[in-house]
Design an enzyme around this catalytic site. Sequence first.
Site, PDB file in Angstrom:
ATOM      1  N   ASP A 134      -5.471  60.802  24.707  1.00  0.00           N
ATOM      2  CA  ASP A 134      -6.512  60.102  23.946  1.00  0.00           C
ATOM      3  C   ASP A 134      -7.359  61.005  23.053  1.00  0.00           C
ATOM      4  OD1 ASP A 134      -8.088  57.917  23.136  1.00  0.00           O
ATOM      5  OD2 ASP A 134      -9.527  58.282  24.729  1.00  0.00           O
ATOM      6  N   CYS A 188       6.337  41.536  16.451  1.00  0.00           N
ATOM      7  CA  CYS A 188       5.195  40.671  16.125  1.00  0.00           C
ATOM      8  C   CYS A 188       5.620  39.521  15.200  1.00  0.00           C
ATOM      9  CB  CYS A 188       4.067  41.468  15.475  1.00  0.00           C
ATOM     10  SG  CYS A 188       3.209  42.583  16.606  1.00  0.00           S
ATOM     11  N   CYS A 191       3.627  36.164  13.785  1.00  0.00           N
ATOM     12  CA  CYS A 191       2.403  35.963  14.587  1.00  0.00           C
ATOM     13  C   CYS A 191       1.255  36.782  14.018  1.00  0.00           C
ATOM     14  CB  CYS A 191       2.649  36.361  16.040  1.00  0.00           C
ATOM     15  SG  CYS A 191       1.191  36.142  17.093  1.00  0.00           S
ATOM     16  N   CYS A 194      -3.975  37.902  16.624  1.00  0.00           N
ATOM     17  CA  CYS A 194      -4.999  38.930  16.846  1.00  0.00           C
ATOM     18  C   CYS A 194      -5.866  39.126  15.605  1.00  0.00           C
ATOM     19  CB  CYS A 194      -4.358  40.239  17.275  1.00  0.00           C
ATOM     20  SG  CYS A 194      -3.131  40.896  16.123  1.00  0.00           S
ATOM     21  N   CYS A 198     -10.032  38.077  15.648  1.00  0.00           N
ATOM     22  CA  CYS A 198     -10.918  39.237  15.813  1.00  0.00           C
ATOM     23  C   CYS A 198     -12.354  38.821  15.506  1.00  0.00           C
ATOM     24  CB  CYS A 198     -10.485  40.367  14.879  1.00  0.00           C
ATOM     25  SG  CYS A 198     -11.578  41.806  14.956  1.00  0.00           S
ATOM     26  N   CYS A 214     -15.179  47.241  14.535  1.00  0.00           N
ATOM     27  CA  CYS A 214     -14.533  46.883  15.802  1.00  0.00           C
ATOM     28  C   CYS A 214     -15.555  46.876  16.932  1.00  0.00           C
ATOM     29  CB  CYS A 214     -13.423  47.885  16.103  1.00  0.00           C
ATOM     30  SG  CYS A 214     -12.591  47.616  17.675  1.00  0.00           S
ATOM     31  N   CYS A 240     -13.621  45.835  23.959  1.00  0.00           N
ATOM     32  CA  CYS A 240     -13.311  44.447  23.611  1.00  0.00           C
ATOM     33  C   CYS A 240     -11.815  44.231  23.824  1.00  0.00           C
ATOM     34  CB  CYS A 240     -13.685  44.177  22.155  1.00  0.00           C
ATOM     35  SG  CYS A 240     -13.293  42.489  21.603  1.00  0.00           S
ATOM     36  N   CYS A 243      -8.225  41.017  21.057  1.00  0.00           N
ATOM     37  CA  CYS A 243      -6.934  41.124  20.370  1.00  0.00           C
ATOM     38  C   CYS A 243      -5.780  41.336  21.346  1.00  0.00           C
ATOM     39  CB  CYS A 243      -6.957  42.215  19.308  1.00  0.00           C
ATOM     40  SG  CYS A 243      -7.207  43.875  19.957  1.00  0.00           S
ATOM     41  N   CYS A 247      -2.756  37.853  22.533  1.00  0.00           N
ATOM     42  CA  CYS A 247      -1.398  38.250  22.151  1.00  0.00           C
ATOM     43  C   CYS A 247      -0.355  37.550  23.031  1.00  0.00           C
ATOM     44  CB  CYS A 247      -1.251  39.770  22.292  1.00  0.00           C
ATOM     45  SG  CYS A 247       0.410  40.371  21.918  1.00  0.00           S
TER      46      CYS A 247
END
Length: 381
Positions: A134, A188, A191, A194, A198, A214, A240, A243, A247
């Site tokens: 990360d 995806c 679709c 998301c 949002c 965001c 959050c 999204c 899905c």
Amino acid sequence: MNYNQLKLDIIEYSKTIGIDKIGFTTARTFDTLKNRLLQQQALNYQSGFEEPDINKRVNPALLIDQPRSIISIALAYPSKMKVRVVSKKGERRGIFCRASWGTDYHVVLRDRLKKLEDYILSKVPDAALKSMVDTGELSDRAVAQRAGIGWSGKNCAIITPEFGSYVYLAEMITNLPFEPDEPMEDRCGECNKCVDVCPTGALIQGGQINAQRCIAFLTQTKGFLPDEFRDKLGNRLYGCDTCQTVCPENKGKDFHIHAEMEPDPEIAKPLLKPLLRISNKEFKEKFGHVSGSWRGKKPIQRNALIALAHYKDESAVNEMIAVLTEDPRPVLRGTAAWALGKIGVEKGRQALEAAKEKERDEEVLAEIDKGMKFFLESEGS
């Protein structure tokens, strides 16, 4: 050295140490990512939490000498609580996003990477390895996509066929020439759920996000939350999941594989009012082990005030008045003033009027005015 056999051995070993998915890719530069990052930078869509040097984010050769491959790993985390707690009148609760349930994922994934490093070094003692989770230079998602862990969804998350997007990612750069895996085809399709749902329009289009809008980013900021986002926050304290929860690929996906990731409902969905008066020591003892605590208690407390305003929780007025009149931090005093106006009880109005006489901070005074404006608007309606 038979690197094909070593790759198979690593895959088998990874299963024994709690790695749910593993993939291999080359260490060549991430040219497509570089163009995207430059565009994000030009549009000011970055969060500011990323590695600032774009070249380091896309070129593994700047991170270790003569890299040959990158190993990507994924661990699945739960999407549902086994034990649920209910938010009710007078005992309203906030929520930490799923990525902050259980032990901080940085700790969990570093543990897995260390075991993987030790295993590789037992086979190739002079191997050069660099692991990251990360906060490292490389983009976890870009590596995972190229290594065949999943495809990059329109929600800017890696989506795996097995676990949906409920996976933590990490990677290890090596100087060992492993055969790369095939990237996965995007599923995806048409679709766009998301992007459509949002709350703040942060998903500009499939695969592009304005991090400045965001909610997951906004919950981690330390200053005043911009007015336009306050009513969008709901009861979110950190992160959050919207999204992800909408899905279709995540429907029915809920994995309880790792004990460290199991949420304590009193931490993942805590009562809001006690957060307003929690001490640093108490905060660290209760929340210090989860990833959502990394910015300290101030953003969580600010978000708790906004959540209580969202609920129009009149039982929190006394605690809010205490924050308004006693807290040394302007952001908390000001947010409490705004929240008192949103709740709209007479005791709150009186507290705002009294605070206006004593307050010296310009930003807090502006928030007191916003709170008072709510009362004027309700009288005029």
